[in-house]
Design a protein around this motif. Structure first.
Motif, PDB file in Angstrom:
ATOM      1  N   VAL A  11       0.970  -1.116   0.107  1.00 38.09           N
ATOM      2  CA  VAL A  11       0.032   0.044  -0.039  1.00 38.09           C
ATOM      3  C   VAL A  11       0.991   1.225  -0.074  1.00 38.09           C
ATOM      4  O   VAL A  11       1.772   1.201   0.728  1.00 38.09           O
ATOM      5  N   ARG A  12       0.688   2.065  -1.000  1.00 42.13           N
ATOM      6  CA  ARG A  12       1.476   3.305  -1.040  1.00 42.13           C
ATOM      7  C   ARG A  12       0.796   4.346  -0.309  1.00 42.13           C
ATOM      8  O   ARG A  12      -0.286   4.547  -0.826  1.00 42.13           O
ATOM      9  N   ARG A  13       1.489   5.425   0.318  1.00 44.93           N
ATOM     10  CA  ARG A  13       0.795   6.536   0.682  1.00 44.93           C
ATOM     11  C   ARG A  13       1.850   7.521   0.519  1.00 44.93           C
ATOM     12  O   ARG A  13       2.752   7.823   1.394  1.00 44.93           O
ATOM     13  N   ALA A  16       5.608   6.894   1.156  1.00 45.92           N
ATOM     14  CA  ALA A  16       6.053   5.897   1.755  1.00 45.92           C
ATOM     15  C   ALA A  16       5.047   4.780   1.170  1.00 45.92           C
ATOM     16  O   ALA A  16       4.158   4.939   0.612  1.00 45.92           O
ATOM     17  N   ALA A  17       5.525   3.669   1.578  1.00 46.20           N
ATOM     18  CA  ALA A  17       5.351   2.306   1.114  1.00 46.20           C
ATOM     19  C   ALA A  17       5.146   1.310   2.515  1.00 46.20           C
ATOM     20  O   ALA A  17       6.174   1.214   3.281  1.00 46.20           O
ATOM     21  N   PHE A  18       3.966   0.620   2.427  1.00 50.13           N
ATOM     22  CA  PHE A  18       3.890  -0.381   3.458  1.00 50.13           C
ATOM     23  C   PHE A  18       3.400  -1.687   2.771  1.00 50.13           C
ATOM     24  O   PHE A  18       2.586  -1.791   2.250  1.00 50.13           O
ATOM     25  N   GLY A  19       4.443  -2.930   3.173  1.00 52.07           N
ATOM     26  CA  GLY A  19       4.130  -4.306   2.431  1.00 52.07           C
ATOM     27  C   GLY A  19       3.595  -5.039   3.808  1.00 52.07           C
ATOM     28  O   GLY A  19       4.125  -5.140   4.876  1.00 52.07           O
ATOM     29  N   VAL A  39      -7.935  -2.357  -0.686  1.00 49.58           N
ATOM     30  CA  VAL A  39      -7.913  -1.340   0.110  1.00 49.58           C
ATOM     31  C   VAL A  39      -9.460  -0.576  -0.052  1.00 49.58           C
ATOM     32  O   VAL A  39     -10.012  -0.643  -1.335  1.00 49.58           O
ATOM     33  N   ALA A  40     -10.066  -0.319   0.911  1.00 49.09           N
ATOM     34  CA  ALA A  40     -11.472   0.714   0.739  1.00 49.09           C
ATOM     35  C   ALA A  40     -11.684   1.423   1.960  1.00 49.09           C
ATOM     36  O   ALA A  40     -11.033   1.122   3.015  1.00 49.09           O
ATOM     37  N   ASP A  41     -12.132   2.784   1.429  1.00 50.93           N
ATOM     38  CA  ASP A  41     -12.257   3.683   2.462  1.00 50.93           C
ATOM     39  C   ASP A  41     -10.929   3.888   3.116  1.00 50.93           C
ATOM     40  O   ASP A  41     -10.990   4.029   4.580  1.00 50.93           O
ATOM     41  N   ASP A  42      -9.758   3.710   2.430  1.00 47.05           N
ATOM     42  CA  ASP A  42      -8.503   4.235   3.219  1.00 47.05           C
ATOM     43  C   ASP A  42      -8.221   3.120   4.373  1.00 47.05           C
ATOM     44  O   ASP A  42      -7.020   3.551   5.094  1.00 47.05           O
ATOM     45  N   ARG A  43      -8.697   2.012   4.161  1.00 47.94           N
ATOM     46  CA  ARG A  43      -8.250   0.766   5.178  1.00 47.94           C
ATOM     47  C   ARG A  43      -8.049  -0.433   4.161  1.00 47.94           C
ATOM     48  O   ARG A  43      -8.699  -0.710   3.209  1.00 47.94           O
ATOM     49  N   ILE A  44      -7.121  -1.290   4.966  1.00 45.23           N
ATOM     50  CA  ILE A  44      -6.890  -2.449   4.153  1.00 45.23           C
ATOM     51  C   ILE A  44      -8.052  -3.298   4.684  1.00 45.23           C
ATOM     52  O   ILE A  44      -8.433  -3.506   5.852  1.00 45.23           O
ATOM     53  N   VAL A  45      -8.874  -4.052   3.739  1.00 45.63           N
ATOM     54  CA  VAL A  45     -10.052  -4.791   4.161  1.00 45.63           C
ATOM     55  C   VAL A  45      -9.958  -6.459   3.624  1.00 45.63           C
ATOM     56  O   VAL A  45      -9.311  -6.592   2.653  1.00 45.63           O
ATOM     57  N   CYS A  46     -10.132  -7.099   4.722  1.00 50.26           N
ATOM     58  CA  CYS A  46     -10.365  -8.742   4.398  1.00 50.26           C
ATOM     59  C   CYS A  46     -11.643  -8.876   3.885  1.00 50.26           C
ATOM     60  O   CYS A  46     -12.682  -8.604   4.425  1.00 50.26           O
ATOM     61  N   SER A  47     -11.720  -9.253   2.500  1.00 49.16           N
ATOM     62  CA  SER A  47     -12.944  -9.451   1.747  1.00 49.16           C
ATOM     63  C   SER A  47     -13.659 -10.670   2.086  1.00 49.16           C
ATOM     64  O   SER A  47     -14.951 -10.798   1.881  1.00 49.16           O
ATOM     65  N   TRP A  48     -13.151 -11.591   3.001  1.00 47.72           N
ATOM     66  CA  TRP A  48     -14.023 -12.662   3.453  1.00 47.72           C
ATOM     67  C   TRP A  48     -14.364 -12.533   4.663  1.00 47.72           C
ATOM     68  O   TRP A  48     -15.930 -13.001   4.786  1.00 47.72           O
ATOM     69  N   PHE A  53      -7.809  -3.174   8.601  1.00 51.29           N
ATOM     70  CA  PHE A  53      -6.624  -2.929   9.014  1.00 51.29           C
ATOM     71  C   PHE A  53      -5.925  -1.616   9.013  1.00 51.29           C
ATOM     72  O   PHE A  53      -6.380  -1.101   7.692  1.00 51.29           O
ATOM     73  N   ASP A  54      -5.319  -0.917   9.544  1.00 53.94           N
ATOM     74  CA  ASP A  54      -4.556   0.133   9.397  1.00 53.94           C
ATOM     75  C   ASP A  54      -3.560  -0.039   8.262  1.00 53.94           C
ATOM     76  O   ASP A  54      -2.617  -0.856   8.615  1.00 53.94           O
ATOM     77  N   PRO A  55      -3.490   0.809   7.110  1.00 51.89           N
ATOM     78  CA  PRO A  55      -2.459   0.493   6.047  1.00 51.89           C
ATOM     79  C   PRO A  55      -0.891   0.636   6.598  1.00 51.89           C
ATOM     80  O   PRO A  55      -0.012   0.382   6.041  1.00 51.89           O
ATOM     81  N   GLU A  56      -0.740   1.744   7.522  1.00 50.16           N
ATOM     82  CA  GLU A  56       0.550   2.242   8.035  1.00 50.16           C
ATOM     83  C   GLU A  56       1.298   1.027   9.146  1.00 50.16           C
ATOM     84  O   GLU A  56       2.275   0.951   9.142  1.00 50.16           O
ATOM     85  N   SER A  57       0.178   0.497   9.869  1.00 49.30           N
ATOM     86  CA  SER A  57       0.760  -0.317  10.818  1.00 49.30           C
ATOM     87  C   SER A  57       0.424  -1.847  10.744  1.00 49.30           C
ATOM     88  O   SER A  57       1.033  -2.630  11.371  1.00 49.30           O
ATOM     89  N   GLY A  58      -0.688  -1.947  10.006  1.00 46.97           N
ATOM     90  CA  GLY A  58      -1.378  -3.339   9.694  1.00 46.97           C
ATOM     91  C   GLY A  58      -2.065  -3.961  10.931  1.00 46.97           C
ATOM     92  O   GLY A  58      -2.592  -5.032  11.086  1.00 46.97           O
ATOM     93  N   ALA A  59      -2.168  -3.235  11.923  1.00 50.60           N
ATOM     94  CA  ALA A  59      -3.175  -3.202  13.063  1.00 50.60           C
ATOM     95  C   ALA A  59      -4.599  -3.499  12.674  1.00 50.60           C
ATOM     96  O   ALA A  59      -5.248  -2.701  12.031  1.00 50.60           O
ATOM     97  N   CYS A  60      -5.185  -4.443  13.275  1.00 50.54           N
ATOM     98  CA  CYS A  60      -6.619  -4.683  13.069  1.00 50.54           C
ATOM     99  C   CYS A  60      -7.535  -3.390  13.824  1.00 50.54           C
ATOM    100  O   CYS A  60      -7.160  -3.305  15.033  1.00 50.54           O
ATOM    101  N   LEU A  61      -8.258  -2.896  13.099  1.00 51.95           N
ATOM    102  CA  LEU A  61      -8.995  -1.861  13.554  1.00 51.95           C
ATOM    103  C   LEU A  61     -10.547  -2.140  13.897  1.00 51.95           C
ATOM    104  O   LEU A  61     -11.448  -1.490  14.254  1.00 51.95           O
ATOM    105  N   GLY A  62     -10.883  -3.413  13.443  1.00 52.70           N
ATOM    106  CA  GLY A  62     -12.336  -4.066  13.513  1.00 52.70           C
ATOM    107  C   GLY A  62     -12.439  -5.154  12.786  1.00 52.70           C
ATOM    108  O   GLY A  62     -11.452  -5.471  11.886  1.00 52.70           O
TER     109      GLY A  62
END
Length: 85
Positions: A11-13, A16-19, A39-48, A53-62
């Motif tokens: 994910v590129r911001r 900066a880039a976050f892999g 990515v959707a709405d500026d978040r990484i999303v598990c489609s399942w 997830f936060d794109p910069e830290s990878g932390a689960c946000l919900g």
């Protein structure tokens, strides 16, 4: 993580880039059901399961994986190109 091949995404911001390894910490499935649909709405999303997830830290946000995070894949930007760190 074992050495060898894996599926990942970046994910590129701005400059900066976050892999990350393409694996949801909830069930171990790849995050995207469609190629490059991470990515959707500026978040990484598990489609399942809808985990966010936060794109910069990878932390689960919900979603179903609180307290976890995506496995980082070290990348950096050199002269405008993303390379493995």
């Amino acid at each position: 993580m074992r050495a060898g091949r894996f599926h990942g995404f970046v994910v590129r911001r701005g400059d900066a880039a976050f892999g990350y390894v393409d694996r949801c910490p909830h069930m171990g499935l790849p995050l995207a059901q469609k190629l490059d649909d991470y990515v959707a709405d500026d978040r990484i999303v598990c489609s399942w399961h809808g985990a966010l997830f936060d794109p910069e830290s990878g932390a689960c946000l919900g979603g179903p994986c609180p307290g976890t995070r995506l496995t980082p894949w070290p990348v950096r930007v050199e002269a405008g190109t993303i390379v493995t760190a």
